[in-house]
Design a protein around this motif. Structure first.
Motif, PDB file in Angstrom:
ATOM      1  N   THR A  85     136.149  67.323 -75.248  1.00  0.00           N
ATOM      2  CA  THR A  85     135.250  68.475 -75.421  1.00  0.00           C
ATOM      3  C   THR A  85     135.095  68.886 -76.876  1.00  0.00           C
ATOM      4  O   THR A  85     133.977  69.009 -77.390  1.00  0.00           O
ATOM      5  CB  THR A  85     135.750  69.681 -74.606  1.00  0.00           C
ATOM      6  OG1 THR A  85     135.852  69.319 -73.228  1.00  0.00           O
ATOM      7  CG2 THR A  85     134.792  70.859 -74.752  1.00  0.00           C
ATOM      8  N   LEU A  86     136.213  69.093 -77.570  1.00  0.00           N
ATOM      9  CA  LEU A  86     136.170  69.636 -78.927  1.00  0.00           C
ATOM     10  C   LEU A  86     135.328  68.810 -79.901  1.00  0.00           C
ATOM     11  O   LEU A  86     134.609  69.391 -80.731  1.00  0.00           O
ATOM     12  CB  LEU A  86     137.599  69.797 -79.459  1.00  0.00           C
ATOM     13  CG  LEU A  86     138.441  70.886 -78.776  1.00  0.00           C
ATOM     14  CD1 LEU A  86     139.851  70.921 -79.370  1.00  0.00           C
ATOM     15  CD2 LEU A  86     137.779  72.257 -78.917  1.00  0.00           C
ATOM     16  N   GLU A 118     128.954  73.597 -71.404  1.00  0.00           N
ATOM     17  CA  GLU A 118     129.877  72.473 -71.258  1.00  0.00           C
ATOM     18  C   GLU A 118     131.113  72.643 -72.140  1.00  0.00           C
ATOM     19  O   GLU A 118     132.244  72.355 -71.713  1.00  0.00           O
ATOM     20  CB  GLU A 118     129.154  71.175 -71.613  1.00  0.00           C
ATOM     21  CG  GLU A 118     129.922  69.927 -71.230  1.00  0.00           C
ATOM     22  CD  GLU A 118     129.075  68.683 -71.391  1.00  0.00           C
ATOM     23  OE1 GLU A 118     128.689  68.091 -70.378  1.00  0.00           O
ATOM     24  OE2 GLU A 118     128.788  68.311 -72.550  1.00  0.00           O
ATOM     25  N   SER A 119     130.920  73.138 -73.353  1.00  0.00           N
ATOM     26  CA  SER A 119     132.046  73.323 -74.272  1.00  0.00           C
ATOM     27  C   SER A 119     132.985  74.425 -73.782  1.00  0.00           C
ATOM     28  O   SER A 119     134.214  74.262 -73.805  1.00  0.00           O
ATOM     29  CB  SER A 119     131.527  73.655 -75.677  1.00  0.00           C
ATOM     30  OG  SER A 119     130.736  72.611 -76.190  1.00  0.00           O
ATOM     31  N   PRO A 135     128.117  63.025 -74.627  1.00  0.00           N
ATOM     32  CA  PRO A 135     128.923  63.993 -73.862  1.00  0.00           C
ATOM     33  C   PRO A 135     128.750  63.886 -72.358  1.00  0.00           C
ATOM     34  O   PRO A 135     129.687  64.194 -71.608  1.00  0.00           O
ATOM     35  CB  PRO A 135     128.419  65.351 -74.374  1.00  0.00           C
ATOM     36  CG  PRO A 135     127.868  65.078 -75.728  1.00  0.00           C
ATOM     37  CD  PRO A 135     127.310  63.696 -75.662  1.00  0.00           C
ATOM     38  N   ILE A 173     131.650  69.825 -80.172  1.00  0.00           N
ATOM     39  CA  ILE A 173     131.264  71.122 -80.726  1.00  0.00           C
ATOM     40  C   ILE A 173     130.493  70.921 -82.041  1.00  0.00           C
ATOM     41  O   ILE A 173     129.628  71.726 -82.404  1.00  0.00           O
ATOM     42  CB  ILE A 173     132.508  72.013 -80.931  1.00  0.00           C
ATOM     43  CG1 ILE A 173     133.089  72.380 -79.555  1.00  0.00           C
ATOM     44  CG2 ILE A 173     132.173  73.267 -81.718  1.00  0.00           C
ATOM     45  CD1 ILE A 173     134.340  73.240 -79.620  1.00  0.00           C
TER      46      ILE A 173
END
Length: 597
Positions: free
Chosen positions: A263-264, A180-181, A33, A267
């Motif tokens: 981003t997703l 961050e998410s 990430p 998770i």
């Protein structure tokens, strides 16, 4: 003294199945990430070709004719192109009404765009630049976004560095991941530029802090011999992240979708809350023996190590005994600060040089990564190559460090990379040659970026090693603030940023030769050790190692008395005869050999 955790690892497994499972399937993926969020913004705010919009000419379907009528030509990077920010001041209503029966006429005055812009849609469907018209007199705004992303990184790195040492490595990682998410997803729904900037600062807050936890956890779970391997693996994982990002940005050309795509997927890393362990080394250092005991037993079981029934009982007793000794020693020992790095001339010189090279490395590494999309040609291919050329460097880097040493490996990596960047000035109109030289420069900086932290950790004395590394890395992080401004200057002269970065690399490579070699050297422990290291590495006399008669001993005594060389070794093992004794002064700064009669 502090409990030797490396000795415990010898009992439960230095690099067994447990460490391999955790590192390969948890910690290395957790590095990805950082690279995604550090560089996705380049493509969210990618510049696209544009020119002034003339509403009166919208009825003309041939775009080339529209540009030929309304847009002046200007020289850019040695090539004539249609202007992106100016247009002719003509009566376009008259021209449109008489089209196509129009005659060549005086072009008139040149004025700034008056009715917005047309944007080329061949490469990107939508970017921050096209959505909010961040061009011409607002073309600095995307650069400002990168600068503020780096500012957030400096602040976050400082705060989370403290957080990581206070509440632990594992909780810190999930706090970074949550922040961050949240800000990464929020980026996709920003309705204006100021709001987008706020969200990007929030993302920057965790970059590069989110990479530190998996790396620190990895090296704290293994023994000393395996730490270099963990360092290499972490860098490979980071490079693989950049290669994956190149594929994502190639497939996703809308900036809002790109914000979600980068981003997703991460998770799912919240599921690591179960398999990711806390660092047992940190738990013992913080006095949380019960939690450390659970992890150590699990580690021994998975590694197939059988521990004695009373192993943990004995370990607890030793821990409590060492803890008491440590508290007594802490009361006696002095506290060290950053000023201790600058009190003595040799340590001050090394601190300044290390910090300068760190700034150079960070600036050029980030700068070359930022510069890939605007280098010319296919920006997605350029960014892919910028990531993939890092991988071959790891094949020869460590053998080179073991044979040539840290200093020459660092010097050659930086000088070769710097010369490659500087050479682009001679071939600035040859796109593929420039790209090849760029890749050589990226390989050089990738190598030096691995060598420098290791060499710095071997040069700073133990009592101020953490302070020294923190100071150099924090000041080095000023580079990502400075380098977007350099790349912004390259909008008119494409090779200018490469020339600046090449100059920095060559200067850093030459400066590295002013540092002492650290290969196979004892780590300096005290400030005095740090000051002595590198002052003089030549020895003009050796201690006696065999039996000698009286005459030989007297000759040896006279020889050693005349020797004025200042020796900087941390420890010398001397085998003395019965008739020779060594006298060491109380400051451990000199040794005299005397004949005992």
């Amino acid at each position: 003294m502090v409990m030797d955790f490396d000795a415990i690892l010898e009992d439960v497994g230095v690099f067994g199945r447990y460490q391999k499972l955790v590192i390969y399937f948890v910690l290395l993926p957790a590095v990805i990430p950082c690279g995604f969020h550090a560089y996705a913004q380049l493509f969210m705010a990618a510049d696209v070709k544009h020119w002034c919009r003339v509403p009166e000419l919208d009825q003309i379907n041939d775009l080339e004719i529209v540009k030929n009528i309304s847009i002046p030509m200007e020289l850019k990077n040695g090539v004539l192109e249609y202007s992106e920010c100016s247009m002719y001041d003509l009566n376009y209503t008259y021209i449109a009404s008489n089209y196509p029966d129009i005659e060549e006429a005086d072009r008139g005055d040149i004025i700034p765009c008056a009715n917005g812009w047309y944007y080329e849609k061949d490469v990107y469907k939508n970017t921050v630049v096209t959505e909010w018209n961040l061009v011409c007199n607002r073309d600095f705004y995307p650069t400002l976004g990168l600068v503020l992303l780096a500012v957030g990184g400096i602040i976050g790195n400082y705060i989370f560095g403290y957080l990581q040492d206070t509440i632990g490595r594992k909780p810190s990682f999930f706090i970074y991941l949550l922040i961050e998410s949240v800000f990464g997803v929020a980026t996709a729904f920003a309705q204006n530029y100021p709001l987008w900037i706020i969200y990007r600062i929030g993302v920057g807050f965790t970059v590069p802090a989110i990479m530190a936890t998996p790396y620190v956890l990895a090296i704290e779970l293994v023994g000393p011999r395996c730490r270099t391997l963990c360092t290499i693996l972490s860098n490979i994982a980071y490079s693989m992240g950049l290669i994956l990002l190149a594929g994502v940005v190639y497939l996703v050309r809308d900036w809002r979708h790109l914000a979600l795509a980068t981003t997703l997927p991460f998770i799912c890393f919240f599921f690591y809350i179960w398999p990711m362990p806390e660092s047992p080394r940190w738990l013992l250092a913080r006095g949380q023996f019960e939690k450390a005991e659970i992890i150590l037993k699990n580690m021994a079981r998975i590694n197939g190590k059988s521990l004695p029934a009373n192993y943990m009982v004995q370990l607890r007793r030793k821990y409590e005994s060492d803890k008491e000794k440590q508290e007594l020693e802490k009361a006696k020992n002095r506290q060290y600060g950053i000023l201790d790095l600058f009190r003595t001339p040799n340590l001050r010189k090394k601190t300044i040089i290390i910090t300068f090279i760190w700034f150079t490395n960070t600036s050029v590494y980030v700068g070359l990564s930022y510069y890939a999309p605007v280098l010319g040609g296919d920006e997605f291919l350029n960014f892919f190559l910028a990531g993939i050329v890092e991988l071959p460097t790891y094949l020869f880097l460590w053998p080179s460090m073991e044979r040539l040493g840290r200093r020459w490996t660092l010097c050659m990596s930086m000088v070769v990379g710097g010369v490659a960047c500087l050479t682009t000035f001679l071939v600035q109109h040859e796109t593929y040659v420039t790209l090849a030289l760029y890749c050589v420069g990226k390989m050089g900086i990738s190598s030096s970026f691995v060598v420098l932290p290791l060499m710095a950790s071997e040069l700073y004395p133990t009592v101020v090693r953490g302070l020294g590394m923190s100071l150099s890395s924090v000041l080095g992080m000023l580079g990502p603030i400075f380098i977007p401004l350099v790349n912004y200057l390259g909008s008119d002269i494409m090779v200018l940023p490469l020339i600046i970065m090449g100059t920095l690399l060559v200067a850093g490579g030459i400066a590295s030769l002013l540092l002492p070699e650290t290969l196979n050297q004892h780590l300096p422990q005290t400030l005095e050790d740090g000051e002595k290291m590198g002052l003089d590495t030549d020895f003009c006399c050796n201690p006696p190692v065999r039996e000698t008669n009286s005459k030989d001993a007297n000759d040896l005594f006279e020889t050693c008395r005349k020797c004025k060389t200042y020796c900087n070794c941390e420890m010398v093992n001397i085998s003395l005869t019965d008739n020779v004794a060594a006298v060491i002064d109380k400051n451990n700064e000199s040794v005299e050999f005397i004949l005992v009669k």
